[in-house]
Design a protein around this motif. Structure first.
Motif, PDB file in Angstrom:
ATOM      1  N   TYR A  14     -59.321 -28.749  22.161  1.00  0.00           N
ATOM      2  CA  TYR A  14     -60.239 -29.697  21.523  1.00  0.00           C
ATOM      3  C   TYR A  14     -60.685 -30.687  22.586  1.00  0.00           C
ATOM      4  CZ  TYR A  14     -61.667 -33.829  18.885  1.00  0.00           C
ATOM      5  OH  TYR A  14     -62.359 -34.919  18.409  1.00  0.00           O
ATOM      6  N   LEU A  15     -61.981 -30.850  22.754  1.00  0.00           N
ATOM      7  CA  LEU A  15     -62.556 -31.744  23.755  1.00  0.00           C
ATOM      8  C   LEU A  15     -63.420 -32.789  23.049  1.00  0.00           C
ATOM      9  CD1 LEU A  15     -63.603 -28.846  26.098  1.00  0.00           C
ATOM     10  CD2 LEU A  15     -61.875 -30.573  26.657  1.00  0.00           C
ATOM     11  N   PRO A  16     -62.888 -33.993  22.842  1.00  0.00           N
ATOM     12  CA  PRO A  16     -63.702 -35.047  22.227  1.00  0.00           C
ATOM     13  C   PRO A  16     -64.898 -35.393  23.103  1.00  0.00           C
ATOM     14  CG  PRO A  16     -61.387 -35.699  22.329  1.00  0.00           C
ATOM     15  CD  PRO A  16     -61.541 -34.456  23.151  1.00  0.00           C
TER      16      PRO A  16
ATOM     17  N   ILE B 101     -64.770 -27.587  20.568  1.00  0.00           N
ATOM     18  CA  ILE B 101     -63.531 -26.803  20.470  1.00  0.00           C
ATOM     19  C   ILE B 101     -63.811 -25.447  21.090  1.00  0.00           C
ATOM     20  CG2 ILE B 101     -61.909 -25.650  18.911  1.00  0.00           C
ATOM     21  CD1 ILE B 101     -62.627 -27.889  16.872  1.00  0.00           C
ATOM     22  N   PHE B 102     -62.885 -24.981  21.942  1.00  0.00           N
ATOM     23  CA  PHE B 102     -62.941 -23.625  22.480  1.00  0.00           C
ATOM     24  C   PHE B 102     -61.703 -22.875  22.019  1.00  0.00           C
ATOM     25  CE2 PHE B 102     -65.703 -25.281  25.979  1.00  0.00           C
ATOM     26  CZ  PHE B 102     -66.726 -24.356  25.838  1.00  0.00           C
ATOM     27  N   LEU B 103     -61.899 -21.684  21.506  1.00  0.00           N
ATOM     28  CA  LEU B 103     -60.815 -20.764  21.190  1.00  0.00           C
ATOM     29  C   LEU B 103     -60.999 -19.557  22.092  1.00  0.00           C
ATOM     30  CD1 LEU B 103     -58.455 -19.585  19.523  1.00  0.00           C
ATOM     31  CD2 LEU B 103     -60.177 -18.731  17.913  1.00  0.00           C
ATOM     32  N   LEU B 104     -60.015 -19.289  22.918  1.00  0.00           N
ATOM     33  CA  LEU B 104     -60.083 -18.146  23.826  1.00  0.00           C
ATOM     34  C   LEU B 104     -59.558 -16.920  23.078  1.00  0.00           C
ATOM     35  CD1 LEU B 104     -60.850 -17.205  26.642  1.00  0.00           C
ATOM     36  CD2 LEU B 104     -58.582 -17.881  27.415  1.00  0.00           C
TER      37      LEU B 104
ATOM     38  N   ASP C 234     -63.705 -13.672  26.053  1.00  0.00           N
ATOM     39  CA  ASP C 234     -64.409 -13.826  24.783  1.00  0.00           C
ATOM     40  C   ASP C 234     -63.996 -15.191  24.253  1.00  0.00           C
ATOM     41  OD1 ASP C 234     -65.519 -13.606  22.264  1.00  0.00           O
ATOM     42  OD2 ASP C 234     -64.382 -11.822  21.689  1.00  0.00           O
ATOM     43  N   LEU C 235     -64.929 -16.137  24.254  1.00  0.00           N
ATOM     44  CA  LEU C 235     -64.654 -17.522  23.848  1.00  0.00           C
ATOM     45  C   LEU C 235     -65.471 -17.877  22.624  1.00  0.00           C
ATOM     46  CD1 LEU C 235     -63.912 -17.986  27.036  1.00  0.00           C
ATOM     47  CD2 LEU C 235     -64.741 -20.251  26.584  1.00  0.00           C
ATOM     48  N   LEU C 236     -64.822 -18.471  21.638  1.00  0.00           N
ATOM     49  CA  LEU C 236     -65.513 -19.029  20.481  1.00  0.00           C
ATOM     50  C   LEU C 236     -65.652 -20.521  20.718  1.00  0.00           C
ATOM     51  CD1 LEU C 236     -66.570 -18.334  17.603  1.00  0.00           C
ATOM     52  CD2 LEU C 236     -64.369 -19.196  16.768  1.00  0.00           C
ATOM     53  N   MET C 237     -66.866 -21.044  20.526  1.00  0.00           N
ATOM     54  CA  MET C 237     -67.130 -22.465  20.714  1.00  0.00           C
ATOM     55  C   MET C 237     -67.607 -23.056  19.394  1.00  0.00           C
ATOM     56  SD  MET C 237     -70.200 -24.355  22.768  1.00  0.00           S
ATOM     57  CE  MET C 237     -71.270 -24.069  21.364  1.00  0.00           C
ATOM     58  N   ILE C 238     -67.044 -24.198  19.030  1.00  0.00           N
ATOM     59  CA  ILE C 238     -67.488 -24.935  17.853  1.00  0.00           C
ATOM     60  C   ILE C 238     -67.770 -26.364  18.304  1.00  0.00           C
ATOM     61  CG2 ILE C 238     -66.878 -25.759  15.541  1.00  0.00           C
ATOM     62  CD1 ILE C 238     -64.822 -23.402  15.468  1.00  0.00           C
TER      63      ILE C 238
ATOM     64  N   THR D 165     -76.323 -25.112   9.187  1.00  0.00           N
ATOM     65  CA  THR D 165     -75.189 -25.916   8.728  1.00  0.00           C
ATOM     66  C   THR D 165     -75.594 -27.338   8.336  1.00  0.00           C
ATOM     67  OG1 THR D 165     -74.633 -26.700  10.945  1.00  0.00           O
ATOM     68  CG2 THR D 165     -73.633 -24.608  10.230  1.00  0.00           C
ATOM     69  N   GLU D 166     -76.880 -27.549   8.101  1.00  0.00           N
ATOM     70  CA  GLU D 166     -77.408 -28.875   7.766  1.00  0.00           C
ATOM     71  C   GLU D 166     -76.967 -29.921   8.787  1.00  0.00           C
ATOM     72  OE1 GLU D 166     -76.326 -29.500   3.646  1.00  0.00           O
ATOM     73  OE2 GLU D 166     -77.922 -28.152   2.965  1.00  0.00           O
ATOM     74  N   GLY D 167     -76.952 -29.496  10.072  1.00  0.00           N
ATOM     75  CA  GLY D 167     -76.641 -30.402  11.165  1.00  0.00           C
ATOM     76  C   GLY D 167     -75.164 -30.657  11.392  1.00  0.00           C
ATOM     77  N   GLN D 168     -74.299 -30.057  10.587  1.00  0.00           N
ATOM     78  CA  GLN D 168     -72.872 -30.349  10.660  1.00  0.00           C
ATOM     79  C   GLN D 168     -72.191 -29.793  11.901  1.00  0.00           C
ATOM     80  OE1 GLN D 168     -71.238 -32.423   8.375  1.00  0.00           O
ATOM     81  NE2 GLN D 168     -73.401 -32.766   7.970  1.00  0.00           N
ATOM     82  N   LEU D 169     -72.571 -28.577  12.319  1.00  0.00           N
ATOM     83  CA  LEU D 169     -71.894 -27.972  13.466  1.00  0.00           C
ATOM     84  C   LEU D 169     -72.712 -26.842  14.057  1.00  0.00           C
ATOM     85  CD1 LEU D 169     -70.376 -25.061  12.397  1.00  0.00           C
ATOM     86  CD2 LEU D 169     -69.056 -26.775  11.202  1.00  0.00           C
ATOM     87  N   THR D 170     -72.272 -26.432  15.243  1.00  0.00           N
ATOM     88  CA  THR D 170     -72.785 -25.245  15.915  1.00  0.00           C
ATOM     89  C   THR D 170     -71.583 -24.371  16.217  1.00  0.00           C
ATOM     90  OG1 THR D 170     -74.649 -26.401  16.937  1.00  0.00           O
ATOM     91  CG2 THR D 170     -73.911 -24.369  18.017  1.00  0.00           C
ATOM     92  N   VAL D 171     -71.737 -23.062  15.996  1.00  0.00           N
ATOM     93  CA  VAL D 171     -70.699 -22.104  16.361  1.00  0.00           C
ATOM     94  C   VAL D 171     -71.355 -21.054  17.253  1.00  0.00           C
ATOM     95  CG1 VAL D 171     -68.986 -20.438  15.549  1.00  0.00           C
ATOM     96  CG2 VAL D 171     -69.490 -22.468  14.165  1.00  0.00           C
TER      97      VAL D 171
END
Length: 155
Positions: free
Chosen positions: A86-88, A60-63, A103-107, A32-38
């Motif tokens: 959303y966790l700043p 960010i966590f999406l359950l 099952d959690l999605l993390m961004i 992602t050219e350093g923009q994010l991790t999923v």
């Protein structure tokens, strides 16, 4: 970004994580050219990371499936299936899985936190050593290397 990135499931790195769960790196900073991790967690009831803070990224966590108790700052909240948080950066947080599986999605943004998971976790493509575990000392070391601070034990 200059190029799109596509990774099929067999190209995504799966890591053994705390309490025998798995963390799959779906997109890393290089993709992602350093923009994010999923990433995506598949974890069992009771799984709980230490109470911690990230100094470099927002999270960010999406359950997707399951339920969890979430601690963010001084607040405790039950997060149900489909819930999102959303966790700043610099907000202390943790969670504990309360369903049989979750099952959690993390961004995270910017990207790079996958290095922490790679440092402390075990790539599932490698043989599992007898008695493998992720000791707190390794978790602390990995966290520190990637801008995290462990504040206390899991809640």
């Amino acid at each position: 970004m200059s190029l799109a990135y596509l990774a099929q499931p067999d190209q995504q790195q799966q890591l053994e994580w705390i309490d025998g769960g798995t963390f799959t790196v779906l997109l890393d900073k290089d993709a992602t050219e350093g923009q994010l991790t999923v990433g995506r967690f598949d974890v069992a009831k009771g799984e709980a990371p230490p109470y911690h803070v990230h100094t470099r990224e927002d999270e960010i966590f999406l359950l997707i499936k399951g339920s969890a108790l979430i601690w963010a700052g001084d607040e405790e909240t039950e997060l149900g299936e489909g819930g999102i948080i959303y966790l700043p950066r610099n907000i202390p947080h943790s969670y504990r899985i309360t369903s049989d599986r979750a099952d959690l999605l993390m961004i995270t943004t910017p990207g790079g936190i996958e290095g922490m998971f790679r440092h402390a976790g075990r790539d599932l493509r490698t043989p599992r050593p007898d008695g493998f575990e992720i000791p707190r000392s390794l978790l602390e070391e990995a966290s520190e290397l990637y801008g995290g601070v462990i504040l206390g034990p899991p809640r």
